[in-house]
Write an enzyme that holds these catalytic residues in place. Structure first.
Site, short mmCIF file in Angstrom:
data_model
loop_
_atom_site.label_atom_id
_atom_site.label_comp_id
_atom_site.label_asym_id
_atom_site.label_seq_id
_atom_site.Cartn_x
_atom_site.Cartn_y
_atom_site.Cartn_z
N ASP A 116 22.32 56.52 -59.71
CA ASP A 116 23.58 56.81 -59.72
C ASP A 116 24.29 55.15 -59.30
O ASP A 116 25.09 54.72 -60.21
CB ASP A 116 24.58 57.65 -60.22
CG ASP A 116 24.33 58.61 -61.10
OD1 ASP A 116 24.32 58.43 -62.12
OD2 ASP A 116 23.93 60.40 -60.69
N ASP A 180 19.83 59.47 -68.69
CA ASP A 180 21.63 58.70 -67.87
C ASP A 180 20.69 57.10 -67.23
O ASP A 180 21.79 56.15 -67.64
CB ASP A 180 21.76 59.55 -67.27
CG ASP A 180 21.98 61.12 -67.45
OD1 ASP A 180 20.80 61.60 -67.71
OD2 ASP A 180 22.71 61.50 -66.86
#
Ligand code: GLY
Length: 398
Positions: A116, A180
């Site tokens: 992330d 993602d």
């Protein structure tokens, strides 16, 4: 008046000409833009030192205090940069700078560094560097990019998603990749450009190709999690994730795919990424409910039917970008779908009360979590980013 001119307007029930439609559209967008500015100035002034995730009784929490490595901790900074870019109001700049420095604690914590990094350091350090050329910000973002590139598994050609939650590495998370991550690849493209090092592009493209080949189903829907054999690179199976379950269609995952693949196209100009973004976008559009409000999963049961406004805001950003790169006759399909969802969010899901900290409501982190339909900071971030795109006010950070 031509047939096209008489088309019913998506903004209301009345029939208006094409010019009138565009005029109403601009008027609506500009009204929403003004309302965001009026509200966010107050929100920014009373939340100067926080890194919020959600609200309790309309008041932002401070996720930076409880979990500095949490994946969403870049979005508040990103909102501040977008608002500062549009207004030059000092309060936004001050808040953005504070957020970025607080994230250094994460940068020094290996266990807290995962795939992330794009979500954390693009809206903060890369945004800062774009706007001011700050070299400390460049250094932070490059460190994050190096770490992200270091997560690449060369036999499986994927970027490892997470570390073992408890820090005890037994290899069980080494083969996991998630859709993602497509949104984190721009950090690698940026580092590749900054350092004139094609390695970062090679890694990003190999991951994008793996995602294209293994995550995107024939019907255009995207899986959430895939497990590879980290030793051999062999595909093992897909795993349920944050949607309803195995084989389902988690809407935020679809949104990450639409936006992530068009971003890879923008950075690499490889047609296959444009086509993949379109494929998932067409699937998404075909599944938008009459209400234009997006469920957590397109394949969730009728009850309990939870909503996720973040999926609507994120996919709208992706569709608005996609519309820029498709042929003229396909543009309105993607732009209109985005406008319809944004209009539904603005009318039904935005909290315009200036005394309440969050903007977007009814956001859901995961279908099977105990809590649903609350405010989440990236709902606010992507809603603002989408309106900024429509107003030509965006600081393009991806
Ligand atoms: N990237 C995690 C999520 O979308 O919830």
């Amino acid at each position: 008046m031509s047939l096209e001119d008489e088309k019913t307007n998506y903004l209301g029930m009345m029939s208006v000409g094409k010019k009138g439609r565009i005029c109403m559209e601009r008027e609506w967008i500009s009204e929403v833009y003004d309302k965001i500015l009026a509200k966010e100035k107050k929100v920014a002034e009373r939340n100067r030192s926080k890194i919020p995730y959600t609200t309790k009784d309309g008041v932002f929490d401070d996720k930076g205090k409880t979990e500095i490595c949490w994946w969403t901790n870049g979005f508040w900074g990103g909102m501040m940069w977008q608002l500062y870019h549009a207004t030059k109001e000092p309060v936004y700049l001050e808040n953005a700078l504070r957020t970025e420095i607080r994230l250094d604690e994460n940068l020094m914590n290996r266990q807290g560094m995962d795939h992330d990094s794009g979500f954390k350091w693009m809206p903060t350090s890369v945004a800062h560097y774009h706007l001011t050329g700050d070299m400390a910000s460049r250094n932070r973002a490059l460190l994050a990019a190096d770490n992200l590139a270091g997560r690449f598994n060369p036999v499986g050609r994927f970027i490892r998603a997470w570390n073992n939650w408890d820090g005890n590495e037994d290899g069980s998370f080494a083969g996991r990749a998630i859709i993602d991550c497509m949104m984190n690849l721009p950090l690698l493209y940026w580092a590749g450009d900054e350092l004139h090092d094609p390695k970062f592009y090679h890694i990003a493209k190999m991951h994008a190709d793996t995602a294209m080949n293994y995550f995107i189903r024939e019907d255009g829907s995207a899986k959430h999690i895939i497990e590879f054999n980290a030793e051999t690179g062999e595909y093992l199976h897909s795993v349920g994730g944050q949607g309803y379950g195995h084989g389902s269609s988690w809407t935020r995952g679809q949104a990450w795919a639409v936006y992530g693949f068009i971003l890879s196209y923008i950075h690499t100009k490889q047609e296959r990424y444009l086509e993949t973004s379109k494929k998932v976008a067409d699937y998404f559009i075909a599944n938008i409910p009459e209400s234009k409000l997006i469920p957590v999963d397109f394949r969730q049961p009728e009850t309990p039917a939870y909503e996720d406004s973040t999926a609507a805001a994120i996919v709208s950003c992706g569709l608005l970008e996609l519309a820029k790169y498709v042929p003229e006759n396909e543009k309105s399909k993607y732009k209109d779908a985005a406008l319809e969802m944004l209009k539904a969010l603005a009318d039904k899901r935005c909290n315009w009360d200036e005394n309440v900290d969050n903007l977007v409501e009814k956001c859901t982190a995961a279908y099977h979590d105990p809590e649903h339909e609350f405010s989440i900071i990236y709902g606010d971030y992507y809603f603002i980013e989408a309106i900024w795109k429509l107003m030509d006010k965006e600081l393009f950070i991806w």
